[in-house]
Design an enzyme around this catalytic site. Structure first.
Site, PDB file in Angstrom:
ATOM      1  N   CYS A   1       0.830  -1.209   0.000  1.00  0.00           N
ATOM      2  CA  CYS A   1       0.000   0.000   0.000  1.00  0.00           C
ATOM      3  C   CYS A   1       0.864   1.258   0.000  1.00  0.00           C
ATOM      4  CB  CYS A   1      -0.956   0.019   1.190  1.00  0.00           C
ATOM      5  SG  CYS A   1      -2.198  -1.284   1.145  1.00  0.00           S
ATOM      6  N   ASN A   2       1.992   1.211  -0.688  1.00  0.00           N
ATOM      7  CA  ASN A   2       2.911   2.359  -0.748  1.00  0.00           C
ATOM      8  C   ASN A   2       3.535   2.403  -2.136  1.00  0.00           C
ATOM      9  OD1 ASN A   2       4.839   4.373  -0.314  1.00  0.00           O
ATOM     10  ND2 ASN A   2       5.162   3.754   1.800  1.00  0.00           N
TER      11      ASN A   2
END
Length: 792
Positions: free
Chosen positions: A426-427
């Protein structure tokens, strides 16, 4: 051998191990503490005992529950070395909900901007959709931490105050205290510098807002929102020393249990920058009239933002989380200058020591030819704990330097009971930075290849789309790290790739569902395309299980008809681009031709015997070879001439065998130019990056067999291949002509198609490969969409 110094005593380690016997019972090594840490067994037992002992109900009804909640607020402030005079505690569902509260309520005024760091979590990127800022900017990490930390600290101590409140507008800067991808720790000294002096290296790259407008934000008050979710899980955050305006985090990252509760800490200064609420829920107001637009919010700040009933059972359970952590990792009295070393400081030292040990060991792993096995991703190395946390991100390379997909690593680890994380976590911004993905590559991965967050689409054209992440918690042991290292040595230095992949496939049923799908994902036959009439549109066969029979000449009915002019010469799209608009259909033993989307059609019998009854014989040529055929009659001839605008056209059907002009094994051919089949790899097409849908570009190459290997131009190295049970030999690459410049859906020409291919292949015009069935093939075989493709 690299050294490792244990943080815990023998007795402390034994007490911790006793709390996590379920790991040994399940033969599991847990290395994803950045995702969530694990709960201690006594912690959940004590929480359950409390629920059985006490009457804990809605705090509006039960005073005891309200007292417990207040006690948790006090413990939270104590945990971060602050008090209720300095910070408010707002309970939220998680760190993401805290960021959402800031985005919705921060008052930017008319000229305030929103700034975030490239390496922020996806939840920070989500703030862009809710902030009411004048403009939105993306900052590089260097633009936040680039100011000399010592000078920032000295200025802060001398001035001792923020900008005067004469400026009415506010700008917000959001960044992570610790990158959840790499474990890099942002210098927290930057907080005071930004609050007092703004952004010394400029606002960053404009993402949203009117281009070219003057930027008065340097006169704004600057506020800092700290995403502390990754950091506070294993590091102390001292809010007396560092004073961000907003701090968000999730408790499960710290204690493992309970989930569903986090907090947003708001400083007194930060509270003043919150504007009028655009929503209120139960418990946040003194009153709200149903008959008029009138309501009054609570006086206590945190009560205004805790909408509805709090998750009070989870909040009460946090007390046992604090107690358990302090009991298992007690303050040490052997170091720290008299006061000892506090719990979170010791945990920070523990996880950093493990990360440092792992990083040193990974650097020593090499293939026999000297090629490093591991590609590491970090900014400053692992020497300074103040700059690096307990996270190690990496990818695996082969002895040739090629990357191994992280999906494979996840499978190998899972089969050996090692639980770790792969992907971008999620980055995506950190992925872009550490994997060195430019904007075009990002579009290739997400827009054209269709990769999504959390999938196992791990390699595109040999380029990794994510990484492997190992992260540690207070209960992680050095033995856990050694087992990971053993797995990497055995699987990637002592085992051949084919053996490894075979083992994964054989044990695929033991994998989680998503990894099982990856383990069974070999290149497959995605689509078949039959071109009954040479140079006309395709009849597509696609979808799992859809199949089509093979004949001695190739796919049944493929290029069995062709259109000729009054001189008997074949008509192709080079001469008449409208041919691509003639669409074939097969219905009830009839070949049906349709022009574009018009309803008028013409039909022909599929049976060659039926066709021969009322047809005259004729001759033509394909690639200088004579072709004998049957004339298909006046009706279809007039239909073709009318729609194509050319007089004297006839439709010819092949009636005699035709063999390939060269090759060791002569193959029977239909009216194709060179070989029985043309194969195209979608990965190769994807690399062209045309400004149209991928399917449109694939159609340009008019292939019979469509596959996707994940690596562009891999097919050019094939010698033989098997699709399902059918064996093929490769005849060579297809040398392309300007026919691929024609959009097969519109008939429009795009001359740059050939130019792009030539540029990618250093002047060559090769795209796709010609293949033929092996001489031992059974003529009754068929191809099925979903068949596995094996190549040598």
């Amino acid at each position: 051998m690299s050294s490792y110094q244990a943080e815990y005593s023998v007795d402390e380690q034994a007490a911790i191990d006793k709390e996590f016997t379920r790991l040994a019972n399940n033969k599991s090594i847990y290395l994803d503490h950045a995702g969530t840490t694990l709960y201690a067994e006594s912690q959940v037992a004590a929480a359950a005992e409390q629920l059985q002992r006490d009457v804990i109900c809605n705090p509006h009804t039960c005073r005891l529950t309200g007292d417990y909640v207040d006690q948790v607020r006090y413990k939270v402030l104590e945990f971060f070395n602050t008090n209720e005079q300095e910070y408010h505690v707002i309970f939220t569902a998680n760190a993401t909900a805290g960021l959402s509260l800031v985005a919705e309520n921060f008052d930017f005024g008319t000229s305030g901007n929103f700034h975030y760091c490239q390496e922020n979590h996806t939840s920070v990127l989500g703030m862009r959709e809710r902030v009411q800022a004048r403009a939105i900017y993306m900052l590089k990490e260097e633009q936040i931490s680039g100011r000399d930390a010592a000078s920032v600290a000295s200025v802060a101590s001398v001035n001792g105050s923020f900008k005067p409140a004469a400026t009415l507008d506010n700008s917000l800067v959001t960044f992570s205290a610790q990158c959840n991808f790499s474990g890099y720790k942002m210098p927290l000294e930057a907080i005071a510098g930004i609050q007092q002096h703004g952004l010394p290296h400029g606002p960053g790259s404009r993402i949203s807002g009117e281009a070219g407008m003057a930027d008065p934000s340097h006169d704004n008050n600057f506020y800092v929102c700290l995403d502390a979710a990754s950091f506070v899980a294993t590091n102390p955050l001292d809010l007396q020393r560092y004073q961000p305006d907003y701090v968000c985090f999730s408790f499960y990252k710290i204690f493992g249990y309970p989930t569903g509760v986090g907090a947003l800490l708001v400083s007194r200064r930060g509270a003043e920058a919150f504007g009028k609420r655009r929503f209120f829920g139960g418990g946040t107001i003194n009153y709200a009239y149903p008959h008029a637009m009138d309501h009054q919010l609570r006086e206590v700040f945190h009560q205004r933002y805790e909408d509805g009933t709090l998750p009070f059972l989870s909040i009460v359970g946090l007390l046992e989380g604090f107690r358990t952590l302090e009991r298992l990792v007690p303050r040490s009295t052997t170091d720290g200058g008299g006061g000892g070393v506090a719990t979170m400081e010791r945990i920070s030292r523990h996880v950093h020591g493990l990360a440092q040990y792992l990083e040193q060991q990974l650097r020593e792993l090499k293939h026999p030819n000297g090629q490093h096995l591991i590609e590491l991703y970090n900014r400053v190395g692992y020497e300074e704990r103040s700059r690096q946390g307990g996270i190690v991100a990496f990818n695996v390379r082969t002895d040739t330097g090629a990357f191994v997909g992280f999906g494979e690593i996840a499978c190998v680890a899972a089969l050996q009971g090692i639980l770790l994380r792969t992907g971008c976590f999620c980055n995506i911004g950190a992925c872009q930075r550490y994997l060195r993905l430019d904007d075009a590559l990002m579009d290739g991965i997400y827009k054209r290849a269709g990769r999504i967050c959390g999938d196992y689409f791990d390699l595109i054209d040999g380029q990794p789309t994510g990484a492997v992440r190992v992260s540690f918690g207070y209960m992680t042991r050095r033995e856990d790290v050694d087992k990971l290292l053993k797995m990497l040595r055995l699987s990637y230095l002592a085992t051949r790739p084919q053996q490894r992949l075979q083992l994964i496939e054989e044990q695929a049923d033991e994998l989680p569902k998503a990894l099982k799908e990856w383990a069974q994902r070999r290149p497959q036959l995605l689509q078949l395309a039959i071109y009954p009439v040479k140079s006309c549109a395709a009849l597509k066969i696609e979808g799992g299980g859809a199949n089509w029979p093979l004949t001695a000449q190739g796919l049944q009915y493929d290029r069995e008809w062709m259109i000729v002019d009054m001189n008997g010469m074949a008509i192709t799209q080079k001469r008449c681009t409208e041919l691509c608009l003639i669409k074939p259909h097969i219905r009830d033993d009839q070949l049906v031709l349709q022009y574009g989307d018009l309803s008028t059609t013409v039909t022909l019998p599929l049976s060659l015997a039926d066709q021969a009854e009322n047809s005259s014989r004729c001759r033509s040529k394909v690639c200088r070879q004579p072709v004998e055929g049957l004339d298909c009659g006046d009706e279809v001839a007039e239909w073709l001439s009318g729609y194509l605008g050319m007089d004297g056209l006839r439709l010819l059907r092949q009636s005699s065998r035709r063999s390939s002009p060269s090759g060791e094994q002569q193959q029977q051919l239909s009216l194709v130019n060179q070989a029985q089949f043309l194969l195209v790899n979608r990965s190769s097409v994807r690399s062209l990056q045309f400004e149209e849908s991928l399917d449109e570009t694939v159609d340009r190459f008019r292939a019979n067999i469509i596959i996707d290997t994940g690596t562009a131009f891999e097919e050019l190295s094939y010698k033989q291949l098997t699709i399902g049970q059918v064996q093929f030999q490769v005849e060579g690459p297809c040398q392309r002509c300007d026919m691929i410049c024609i959009n097969q859906r519109t008939g429009e020409r795009s001359p740059d198609t050939l130019t792009t291919i030539s540029r990618l292949q250093s002047g060559k015009m090769r795209f796709g490969i010609y293949i033929s069935r092996s001489s031992t093939a059974n003529s009754k075989e068929q191809l099925t969409c979903g068949d596995v493709v094996l190549a040598t």
